[in-house]
Write a protein that holds these residues in place. Structure first.
Motif, PDB file in Angstrom:
ATOM      1  N   LEU A   1     104.400  92.595  71.726  1.00  0.00           N
ATOM      2  CA  LEU A   1     103.490  93.739  71.643  1.00  0.00           C
ATOM      3  C   LEU A   1     102.536  93.766  72.834  1.00  0.00           C
ATOM      4  O   LEU A   1     102.337  94.820  73.455  1.00  0.00           O
ATOM      5  CB  LEU A   1     102.708  93.698  70.327  1.00  0.00           C
ATOM      6  CG  LEU A   1     101.703  94.822  70.109  1.00  0.00           C
ATOM      7  CD1 LEU A   1     102.394  96.179  70.109  1.00  0.00           C
ATOM      8  CD2 LEU A   1     100.942  94.612  68.814  1.00  0.00           C
TER       9      LEU A   1
ATOM     10  N   CYS B   1     104.379  94.824  75.910  1.00  0.00           N
ATOM     11  CA  CYS B   1     104.668  96.256  75.869  1.00  0.00           C
ATOM     12  C   CYS B   1     103.433  97.062  76.263  1.00  0.00           C
ATOM     13  O   CYS B   1     103.536  98.051  77.004  1.00  0.00           O
ATOM     14  CB  CYS B   1     105.146  96.652  74.480  1.00  0.00           C
ATOM     15  SG  CYS B   1     105.701  98.353  74.352  1.00  0.00           S
ATOM     16  N   VAL B   2     102.275  96.666  75.785  1.00  0.00           N
ATOM     17  CA  VAL B   2     101.033  97.375  76.119  1.00  0.00           C
ATOM     18  C   VAL B   2     100.773  97.299  77.619  1.00  0.00           C
ATOM     19  O   VAL B   2     100.367  98.293  78.246  1.00  0.00           O
ATOM     20  CB  VAL B   2      99.843  96.776  75.330  1.00  0.00           C
ATOM     21  CG1 VAL B   2      98.518  97.276  75.867  1.00  0.00           C
ATOM     22  CG2 VAL B   2      99.983  97.101  73.846  1.00  0.00           C
TER      23      VAL B   2
ATOM     24  N   LYS C   1     108.127 103.921  75.934  1.00  0.00           N
ATOM     25  CA  LYS C   1     107.065 102.949  75.685  1.00  0.00           C
ATOM     26  C   LYS C   1     106.396 103.202  74.339  1.00  0.00           C
ATOM     27  O   LYS C   1     106.149 102.260  73.577  1.00  0.00           O
ATOM     28  CB  LYS C   1     106.037 102.993  76.813  1.00  0.00           C
ATOM     29  CG  LYS C   1     104.910 102.006  76.638  1.00  0.00           C
ATOM     30  CD  LYS C   1     103.977 101.999  77.820  1.00  0.00           C
ATOM     31  CE  LYS C   1     102.905 100.942  77.613  1.00  0.00           C
ATOM     32  NZ  LYS C   1     102.117 100.716  78.815  1.00  0.00           N
ATOM     33  N   ASN C   2     106.105 104.473  74.024  1.00  0.00           N
ATOM     34  CA  ASN C   2     105.433 104.780  72.759  1.00  0.00           C
ATOM     35  C   ASN C   2     106.271 104.354  71.559  1.00  0.00           C
ATOM     36  O   ASN C   2     105.726 103.880  70.558  1.00  0.00           O
ATOM     37  CB  ASN C   2     105.103 106.267  72.667  1.00  0.00           C
ATOM     38  CG  ASN C   2     103.968 106.650  73.594  1.00  0.00           C
ATOM     39  OD1 ASN C   2     103.207 105.811  74.050  1.00  0.00           O
ATOM     40  ND2 ASN C   2     103.860 107.931  73.885  1.00  0.00           N
TER      41      ASN C   2
ATOM     42  N   LEU D   1     105.920 100.655  71.242  1.00  0.00           N
ATOM     43  CA  LEU D   1     104.588 100.306  70.744  1.00  0.00           C
ATOM     44  C   LEU D   1     104.505 100.473  69.230  1.00  0.00           C
ATOM     45  O   LEU D   1     103.941  99.622  68.531  1.00  0.00           O
ATOM     46  CB  LEU D   1     103.519 101.154  71.437  1.00  0.00           C
ATOM     47  CG  LEU D   1     103.204 100.778  72.871  1.00  0.00           C
ATOM     48  CD1 LEU D   1     102.279 101.806  73.500  1.00  0.00           C
ATOM     49  CD2 LEU D   1     102.578  99.394  72.938  1.00  0.00           C
TER      50      LEU D   1
END
Length: 87
Positions: free
Chosen positions: A24, A27-28, A43-44, A47
């Motif tokens: 996580l 990814c951020v 990406k969203n 997330l």
């Protein structure tokens, strides 16, 4: 014997939680262009998936629960797709 089994279960649970949190955080921090280059989910989407896996792990702390197993697979797929060397 029960103490060893409990300790092993706790170690596995914590280890899998760390993997999910690492995915996580990665990814951020990862730029959106990396997702396009690797031709993976946006990406969203990652997330949301990884955020839900971390939340599910916090709620259902058992490493062998169905949601935790699915979350672990999702985190490992993310890491394999986006942390592996480019082909």
């Amino acid at each position: 014997m029960l103490e060893i089994q409990s300790a092993l279960s706790l170690a596995i649970t914590v280890g899998l939680f760390v993997v999910k949190v690492f995915a996580l955080i990665d990814c951020v921090r990862r730029p959106r262009i990396d997702f396009e280059i690797r031709q993976t989910l946006e990406k969203n989407a990652w997330l949301v998936i990884l955020g839900l896996t971390v939340a599910a792990h916090l709620i259902f702390w058992s490493p062998l629960g169905l949601l935790n197993l699915i979350g672990t697979v999702a985190a490992l797929v993310y890491l394999a797709q986006l942390r592996s060397p480019a082909a």
